[in-house]
Each structure stands twice: as structure tokens, then as C-alpha cells.
Design an enzyme around this catalytic site. Structure first.
Site, mmCIF file in Angstrom:
data_model
loop_
_atom_site.group_PDB
_atom_site.id
_atom_site.type_symbol
_atom_site.label_atom_id
_atom_site.label_comp_id
_atom_site.label_asym_id
_atom_site.label_seq_id
_atom_site.Cartn_x
_atom_site.Cartn_y
_atom_site.Cartn_z
ATOM 1 N N THR A 146 0.927 -1.128 -0.386
ATOM 2 C CA THR A 146 -0.173 -0.155 -0.320
ATOM 3 C C THR A 146 0.933 0.780 0.051
ATOM 4 O O THR A 146 2.114 1.292 0.496
ATOM 5 C CB THR A 146 -0.989 0.350 1.198
ATOM 6 O OG1 THR A 146 -1.826 -1.298 1.679
ATOM 7 C CG2 THR A 146 -1.614 1.438 1.217
ATOM 8 N N GLU A 147 0.253 2.191 -0.948
ATOM 9 C CA GLU A 147 1.176 3.325 -1.084
ATOM 10 C C GLU A 147 2.640 3.006 -1.053
ATOM 11 O O GLU A 147 3.069 3.795 -0.676
ATOM 12 C CB GLU A 147 1.066 4.281 0.816
ATOM 13 C CG GLU A 147 -0.212 4.602 -0.008
ATOM 14 C CD GLU A 147 -1.273 5.058 -0.725
ATOM 15 O OE1 GLU A 147 -0.301 5.493 -1.584
ATOM 16 O OE2 GLU A 147 -2.613 5.231 -0.547
#
Length: 465
Positions: A146-147
Site C-alpha cells: 500500500t502506497e
């Protein structure tokens, strides 16, 4: 050997919360804004997903497979598409069938589980892997957190799950004098290769494509190819990582973004210096030139390239800590509805909306925030979390009624290793006598891994720039 261009797109839509008031707590447990989720998804599908997927499919065919691309698609996005826009799923299936598109592994709910819960992190990765197998018929071999969040501790967990390639940010404070245009390996897991985002060249498209105040506007393919060649001098690979919504949503069609992407592959391939590769191909093609030590988590976001976009103030810390303290209790309760809501409440977007950064990064946060202020985002989220906590406590009481010894339970770690066809939720089992008298060295062995995976929690509000 030709130099490589690795193009990857992140595809995600958050499960947006409805305006959930204090007086709804304990009375109404439907948390989601179904109208907004459906309306926004269908709008972006028409502006971005459907025309962009068709464009990429045409590019693959017109270049006889020389053009290649990768996607990281969250489980939350796939769920929404299955519910509101199944034609988007069909268009991604068509891309998968070309053999020129790689689908990456990630957390199912686009969450921060890698910072909070090693067991929960592994569980979500297993969930996501099974979803890709069932939906697109592919098994991911490359991991994107994530990210683009990464640290030495996270790299070790990803390696132990069986992955040998991972994407992350080419953060300057980590690289120092080094270039992001090489393949590196993880200091904690030397056999794990790292592909680093070239932030400048990626953001030239994602954020600055239509910046008319820039001296380099308008951005043409010839101009961009010159930048690619200048950046890749004495190096091997340029990694261009960006949101898929860049095409048609963040950069509207009238900016010329579609025309740019339609012309870019032929411009690059005609020059002859570069070839397009997927992340898995890049890892196989290039040798790691050095190892990277990343003791603290990094990400793609903001000038700091850390996790302060999600955990940079007391509002975010409070919401994050209260949410993840429910993990062990949920391990006792066998409720698919609670586990699904718990997953959607972990979506990093909810914490991103609470960011109080201003100045240079403030406009970026504001443009992706459905709330007027981060304080409204916090209040709304905490109201939802209060109701969810009540449901968890009620679930514990029910479990205790069914089994008077339910207090003596431990959460079994889900065994979701790449290649395993199943992705089961953590199960609760009674402690046996042997479990109660576990050797001290066993407990000591588990503690450092959990400690290392936790996000560094700051006890002060993020400073403005």
C-alpha cells in the site's frame, strides 16, 4: 543490452463512509455511502478505466507485444466493480489474456496492516492473491505494498511470504547519492530485489502534465524521451509508477493525456535505446547493484516520503491505534460481516483524509478529500468505529455464551504462502496445556517481529512546511 522502462499503475477506489452521526451509534451499522461509491466509480470508469484499458490493449496489439505494463489492483476496487461496473473487470481480463500485463500482489484492503499487524498483513496478502486467481486467472509473483510503503522489517515479511521482487519509492533520504535507476536488494532479505520509483519522471506525468506555468509545458513524447535518456545515463532501468486515474481523471482527456500515452510506446521503441518490461521481467533481467537499508518506513507520499500522510498527527494515531486494538478480539469472533467491515475500515484513505498538512502538500491532500476539514473526517470515522466496537463486544458476549471458556483463546496465524490456494481468516482455538506452558524462548522469538513491524508513532502533531 537495452535499457528498461517499467510502467506500473495503481488501481484503487476507497469504500467511502456515509455521514455517520453520533446518534447513529448502536442503532445503524450500515457505514458506507453506496450512492457516492457507485456514482464515482461509474464516472471514473467512463473517463479512465474503460477507455484507458482499451487504449493499452490496442497498444499491445499494435506493437506486437513489445509494449508491457503492470497493475496493482486492490480488493476493495474489484469488489466495487463486481457490484457496480462489471464491464471494467471484463476489460482487465482482456488485458490479462495478452500475456503482456503483470498483476501485482498487495494488501486486499489497501491497508496499513504491514505497519500494525504481521498476521493481518499476511492474511490480506493471501486474500488478495486468491482474488486475483479467481478474477483474472493469474498468480502474482511481485509485491507492491500500500502506497509503496517499505522498510527492512516489511521487506523481511514479504520475503518470508515467498516474493522475490518488491516495488517501493526511490526516496532521496534513503538513496543519498545513489540513483533510483538501478535494481537494488533488501538489506534484511538479500534475495528480495527492489524496484524504485523514479519520482521526478513519474510526477512529470501524474502531477505536472498539464501545468501551464511550467517552462517545459506542453509535455510531448519527444521531450519526455529526451528526459528518459538523460536520466538513464550510466544506469539500467527507469521505473514509472503512478495512479491509473492519472489517465482521464486526474488529467482530463482535453489535456491530451490519452494522445500522449498513445504515442509514447512507438516513440520509445523507434528510438531503440529502451524496451518495456514488467516488474517480474525487470527483476529477472537486471542484477542488484547494492543493498538498501531502510530502518524506518518510506512511501511515495509528500515531500517527506514517509508515512506521515497517514500517521502524522494525533487524530490519525488515535484512529489507527483504536482500530488495530480490535484485531485480537476479532480473531475470537467468527463473523464474516465483522471481518469485512474491519477490512474496509483499514483502508488507508480514511487516515489520509485526516491529514493536517498544509503549504506544499496541502493542495494534494485537499484534492483527494471528500471532507471539508480533516477534523470532520476524524469525527465521522470515530463515530463509525464506536459502533463497530460495540458490535465486536456484542460478538464476544455471544461467543462467551456459546463457549464459557472463550476467554482462553489464542489467534492462529493464517498460513497464506504464495502458491497456497486458500486464504482463510484467522481462527480462534482453545489454549491447550502445552500452549499455556510455551517455552520462554518461543515467546521471545515472536516479540521482535511484531515490534519491528509497528509504525513509529509520533506523539506530536505534524509540523507545517
Amino acid at each position: 543490452m537495452k535499457k528498461s522502462i517499467c510502467l506500473y499503475f495503481q488501481v484503487h477506489q476507497p469504500t467511502r463512509l456515509r455521514m455517520y452521526r453520533f446518534f447513529d451509534i448502536g442503532k445503524d451499522s450500515h457505514y458506507y455511502d453506496d450512492f457516492a461509491n457507485r456514482t464515482i466509480l461509474r464516472r471514473v470508469a467512463q473517463k479512465c478505466y474503460l477507455p484507458a484499458n482499451q487504449m493499452l490493449l490496442d497498444l499491445i496489439k499494435s506493437t506486437d507485444g513489445a509494449f508491457k505494463v503492470a497493475f496493482s489492483i486492490s480488493g476493495s476496487f474489484i469488489e466495487q466493480c463486481q457490484r457496480h461496473c462489471p464491464e471494467v473487470i471484463d476489460s482487465f481480463r482482456a488485458l490479462a489474456q495478452t500475456g503482456c500485463v503483470e498483476f501485482l500482489s498487495e494488501t486486499y484492503y489497501h491497508s496499513l496492516a504491514s505497519l500494525a499487524s504481521p498476521n493481518g498483513f499476511e492474511y490480506q496478502v493471501g486474500q488478495h492473491r486468491k482474488l486475483l486467481q479467481d478474477t483474472f486467472g493469474v498468480t502474482p509473483v511481485t509485491f507492491r505494498n500500500t502506497e509503496l510503503i517499505y522498510s527492512d522489517a516489511i521487506g523481511q515479511m514479504v520475503y518470508e511470504m515467498g516474493f522475490r521482487t518488491m516495488l517501493t519509492e526511490g526516496a532521496k533520504h534513503v538513496l543519498g547519492w545513489k540513483s533510483p535507476n538501478f535494481v537494488y536488494n533488501s538489506a534484511s532479505a538479500p534475495k528480495l530485489k527492489l524496484l524504485l520509483r523514479n519520482a521526478s519522471l513519474s510526477d512529470d506525468i501524474a502531477f505536472r502534465f498539464n501545468d501551464r506555468s511550467s517552462e517545459t509545458w506542453p509535455l510531448t513524447c519527444d521531450k519526455y524521451l529526451a528526459w528518459l535518456k538523460a536520466s538513464a545515463q550510466q544506469s539500467e532501468i527507469v521505473n514509472l509508477f503512478m495512479d491509473y486515474e492519472t489517465i482521464g481523471e486526474h488529467q482530463n482527456a482535453d489535456t491530451g493525456i490519452f494522445e500522449f500515452f498513445k504515442a509514447l510506446p512507438s516513440t520509445v521503441l523507434a528510438d531503440g535505446e529502451f524496451e518495456f518490461v514488467t516488474p517480474a521481467q525487470a527483476s529477472a533481467k537486471h542484477v542488484a547493484v547494492d543493498s538498501l537499508e531502510v530502518p524506518d518506513p518510506i512511501s511515495w507520499a509528500d515531500e517527506e516520503r514517509d508515512v506521515s500522510a497517514w500517521l502524522g498527527n494525533e487524530l490519525q494515531e488515535d484512529a489507527y491505534n483504536k482500530l488495530y486494538t480490535l484485531t485480537e478480539k476479532l480473531g475470537i469472533i467468527k463473523s464474516e460481516a465483522l471481518w469485512a467491515d474491519f477490512g474496509h475500515l483499514q483502508e488507508s484513505d480514511h487516515l489520509y483524509y485526516m491529514c493536517t498538512k498544509f503549504f506544499s502538500d496541502g493542495d494534494v491532500h485537499k484534492s483527494f478529500n471528500p471532507y471539508d476539514t480533516p477534523y470532520e473526517a476524524f469525527i465521522n470515522y470515530m463515530n463509525v468505529l464506536s459502533d463497530f466496537s460495540i458490535r465486536v463486544e456484542d460478538g464476544l458476549k455471544t461467543s462467551a455464551t456459546m463457549d464459557p471458556k472463550v476467554e482462553n483463546v489464542i489467534v492462529v496465524k493464517p498460513k497464506n504462502i504464495p502458491g497456497d490456494e486458500s486464504a482463510q481468516a484467522p481462527k480462534a482455538v482453545k489454549k491447550t496445556a502445552a500452549a499455556k506452558k510455551a517455552p520462554a524462548k518461543t515467546a521471545a522469538k515472536k516479540t521482535p517481529a511484531k515490534t519491528a513491524a509497528k509504525a513509529p508513532v509520533k506523539k506530536k502533531t505534524v509540523k507545517t512546511k
